[in-house]
Design an enzyme around this catalytic site. Structure first.
Site: not given
Length: 229
Positions: A105, A204, A206
């Site tokens: 990002c 994202h 994660e």
């Protein structure tokens, strides 16, 4: 040339703000450990030059200061100059030493800026087919450029991603190529095909670790970093 230490796990520098962002950095660290790496958390003020690391993850967060890409602010500023300075220096160091790097990002945006590119400072007016809603859920469609490194990693031409950003890459930095866009044509992924591993993603991953193809981004980073150990 020094021999590789096959018993040493590759150390991955994970950058972030001085305070907060515990969740994203924890999840990035989990992904790094999952594939045999050792996360090294670095914050503004840390003596980062004293550390040895084999790869880098620049995490998400506040907008980067437009002065870094020679532009005037177009939106209400919410910047973190100390973090900008740290991450700009670490990106420059990684580029100079050709370290594997994953920008997430804000990290992708700053990577693009360090290569001479710039950003759209607002996206609402550029979204016609996609929602401006911010969500960690994979509700946005990613069109992947065929034969790109990203396509090889994800193993598909389309994927579902999340969206937590209000800015995005406009003009590409030097030696960078687009490897993914959303349905509005907004850049969602960049890469340098001539670098051992240099990838920036606007979403994202994660937050999407249960999805195997999203974990492959971290797996590929660790594999590239392992070659430097």
């Amino acid at each position: 040339m020094a021999e590789r230490d096959l018993n040493r796990a590759p150390t991955i520098a994970v950058t972030g703000p001085s305070r907060g962002a515990f969740g994203p950095r924890f999840l990035v660290a989990c992904a790094i450990r999952w594939y045999g790496g050792k996360p090294l958390q670095l914050r503004p003020g840390d003596p980062w030059r004293q550390h040895r690391y084999d790869g880098v993850v620049i995490t998400g967060g506040h907008d980067i200061d437009p002065v870094l890409y020679t532009a005037e602010p177009e939106v209400v500023p919410k910047y973190d100059p100390e973090r900008d300075a740290l991450e700009a220096a670490i990106i420059d160091d990684a580029l100079a030493h050709r370290l594997p790097l994953l920008g997430i990002c804000r990290g992708a945006q700053l990577l693009n800026a360090r290569r001479g590119g710039n950003l759209y400072q607002e996206l609402r007016s550029r979204r016609h087919k996609t929602s401006h809603r911010r969500t960690v859920l994979p509700l946005k469609t990613l069109d992947i450029v065929p034969h790109s490194r990203l396509a090889d990693l994800l193993g598909t031409e389309r994927a579902q991603i999340n969206s937590l950003h209000n800015q995005a890459i406009n003009q590409l930095g030097q030696q960078l190529q687009v490897s993914g866009r959303d349905l509005d044509g907004i850049i969602q992924a960049i890469e340098d095909p001539d670098h051992p591993f240099l990838l920036g993603v606007q979403w994202h991953p994660e937050f999407l670790l249960p999805i195997r193809r999203q974990r492959r981004l971290f797996q590929a980073l660790i594999e590239a970093a392992s070659k430097r150990v």
